[in-house]
Design a protein around this motif. Structure first.
Motif, PDB file in Angstrom:
ATOM      1  N   PHE A  31       0.836  -1.202   0.000  1.00  0.00           N
ATOM      2  CA  PHE A  31       0.000   0.000   0.000  1.00  0.00           C
ATOM      3  C   PHE A  31       0.875   1.258   0.000  1.00  0.00           C
ATOM      4  O   PHE A  31       0.681   2.176  -0.797  1.00  0.00           O
ATOM      5  N   THR A  32       1.886   1.289   0.885  1.00  0.00           N
ATOM      6  CA  THR A  32       2.768   2.456   0.980  1.00  0.00           C
ATOM      7  C   THR A  32       3.595   2.633  -0.287  1.00  0.00           C
ATOM      8  O   THR A  32       3.707   3.740  -0.821  1.00  0.00           O
TER       9      THR A  32
ATOM     10  N   PRO B  30       4.549  11.140  -2.360  1.00  0.00           N
ATOM     11  CA  PRO B  30       4.828  10.948  -0.939  1.00  0.00           C
ATOM     12  C   PRO B  30       3.750  11.475   0.006  1.00  0.00           C
ATOM     13  O   PRO B  30       3.533  10.897   1.071  1.00  0.00           O
ATOM     14  N   GLY B  31       3.064  12.542  -0.349  1.00  0.00           N
ATOM     15  CA  GLY B  31       2.019  13.087   0.524  1.00  0.00           C
ATOM     16  C   GLY B  31       0.905  12.078   0.755  1.00  0.00           C
ATOM     17  O   GLY B  31       0.444  11.867   1.885  1.00  0.00           O
ATOM     18  N   THR B  32       0.480  11.429  -0.320  1.00  0.00           N
ATOM     19  CA  THR B  32      -0.547  10.394  -0.224  1.00  0.00           C
ATOM     20  C   THR B  32      -0.038   9.218   0.592  1.00  0.00           C
ATOM     21  O   THR B  32      -0.752   8.669   1.427  1.00  0.00           O
TER      22      THR B  32
ATOM     23  N   GLY C  82      -1.491   7.633   4.095  1.00  0.00           N
ATOM     24  CA  GLY C  82      -1.822   6.211   4.137  1.00  0.00           C
ATOM     25  C   GLY C  82      -1.172   5.488   5.296  1.00  0.00           C
ATOM     26  O   GLY C  82      -1.830   4.766   6.043  1.00  0.00           O
ATOM     27  N   TYR C  83       0.140   5.691   5.490  1.00  0.00           N
ATOM     28  CA  TYR C  83       0.778   4.927   6.568  1.00  0.00           C
ATOM     29  C   TYR C  83       0.505   5.519   7.949  1.00  0.00           C
ATOM     30  O   TYR C  83       0.629   4.803   8.949  1.00  0.00           O
ATOM     31  N   ILE C  84       0.073   6.768   8.024  1.00  0.00           N
ATOM     32  CA  ILE C  84      -0.426   7.263   9.322  1.00  0.00           C
ATOM     33  C   ILE C  84      -1.716   6.502   9.670  1.00  0.00           C
ATOM     34  O   ILE C  84      -1.923   6.102  10.810  1.00  0.00           O
TER      35      ILE C  84
ATOM     36  N   THR D 211       8.952   5.109   1.802  1.00  0.00           N
ATOM     37  CA  THR D 211       8.536   6.252   0.992  1.00  0.00           C
ATOM     38  C   THR D 211       9.738   7.052   0.517  1.00  0.00           C
ATOM     39  O   THR D 211       9.813   7.430  -0.664  1.00  0.00           O
ATOM     40  N   LEU D 212      10.689   7.292   1.411  1.00  0.00           N
ATOM     41  CA  LEU D 212      11.896   8.036   1.042  1.00  0.00           C
ATOM     42  C   LEU D 212      12.673   7.312  -0.047  1.00  0.00           C
ATOM     43  O   LEU D 212      13.062   7.919  -1.057  1.00  0.00           O
ATOM     44  N   CYS D 213      12.881   6.009   0.135  1.00  0.00           N
ATOM     45  CA  CYS D 213      13.643   5.229  -0.853  1.00  0.00           C
ATOM     46  C   CYS D 213      12.955   5.210  -2.209  1.00  0.00           C
ATOM     47  O   CYS D 213      13.586   5.437  -3.237  1.00  0.00           O
ATOM     48  N   PHE D 214      11.657   4.953  -2.208  1.00  0.00           N
ATOM     49  CA  PHE D 214      10.959   4.844  -3.484  1.00  0.00           C
ATOM     50  C   PHE D 214      10.715   6.205  -4.129  1.00  0.00           C
ATOM     51  O   PHE D 214      10.574   6.296  -5.340  1.00  0.00           O
ATOM     52  N   THR D 215      10.682   7.259  -3.341  1.00  0.00           N
ATOM     53  CA  THR D 215      10.596   8.598  -3.923  1.00  0.00           C
ATOM     54  C   THR D 215      11.926   8.953  -4.569  1.00  0.00           C
ATOM     55  O   THR D 215      11.974   9.507  -5.662  1.00  0.00           O
ATOM     56  N   THR D 216      13.021   8.597  -3.898  1.00  0.00           N
ATOM     57  CA  THR D 216      14.359   8.911  -4.398  1.00  0.00           C
ATOM     58  C   THR D 216      14.707   8.103  -5.635  1.00  0.00           C
ATOM     59  O   THR D 216      15.194   8.638  -6.623  1.00  0.00           O
ATOM     60  N   TYR D 217      14.441   6.810  -5.581  1.00  0.00           N
ATOM     61  CA  TYR D 217      14.892   5.932  -6.661  1.00  0.00           C
ATOM     62  C   TYR D 217      13.808   5.571  -7.653  1.00  0.00           C
ATOM     63  O   TYR D 217      14.094   4.984  -8.690  1.00  0.00           O
TER      64      TYR D 217
END
Length: 196
Positions: free
Chosen positions: A24-25, A34-36, A40-42, A156-162
């Protein structure tokens, strides 16, 4: 305190292992940004608080009304974890419905946690191993929810970056997940036999 550290590590590994919440994340990160994903993970973390609380209440009642009840619940969990460790991996893809409106990511995250068998199994089988009179039960639940926030933030950080250039080796994930399930199964068996 060492048991609290062990609990933190085991709950972190459980959160990090592939499952509906992780998919899901990652899907939200790659498709909606990343905002979505954060919303979601909150929601996933809030759902963990709900699952943890109700699981704790159920365990109290089982322990009160059935002699060795916690042992029996943990024994069931140990068998299920052992089955998960030995089972052939399924290549099921989690399909997220496109119908969901943008503002429902947090609610979707809550629902993913509340319906996730991995979370329920953790709180009914592994969680009792760490119940201690010196540590309030809600601290353990908050640690798990905190791990959700931290680990999903890292995803999220990893998948946003890469983005799509970086892909997880599915075979390595399966090995890590199987090892985790085997470890949890052994821990649950030991605890269950001590309680019975």
């Amino acid at each position: 305190m060492s048991s609290l550290v062990t609990y933190f590590i085991i709950s972190a590994l459980t959160v990090a292992s592939p499952g509906a919440a992780v998919v899901f994340t990652i899907t939200n990160t790659l498709t909606k940004g990343p905002g979505t994903a954060i919303r979601g993970y909150i929601g996933v973390a809030i759902g963990i608080l709900v699952v943890g609380y109700f699981s704790h209440e159920m365990l109290l009642r089982v322990d009160r009304h059935i002699p060795g009840g916690l042992g029996w619940v943990t024994l069931f969990g140990a068998c299920y974890f052992l089955w998960l460790a030995a089972a052939k991996p399924h290549n099921k893809k989690v399909v997220l419905r496109e119908k969901m409106a943008r503002n429902h990511e947090m609610l979707s995250g809550v629902l993913i946690s509340v319906t996730n068998p991995k979370a329920l199994l953790f709180f009914t089988s592994v969680y009792p191993l760490y119940l201690d009179e010196n540590i309030h039960y809600f601290v353990l639940i908050v640690i798990f929810a905190g791990n959700v926030i931290f680990i999903h933030s890292m995803y999220t950080l990893c998948f946003t970056t890469y983005k799509k250039r970086w892909s997880l080796n599915e075979e390595n994930w399966q090995k890590i997940t199987r090892f985790l399930y085997l470890f949890l199964s052994i821990s649950c068996f030991v605890y269950a036999f001590k309680q019975m």
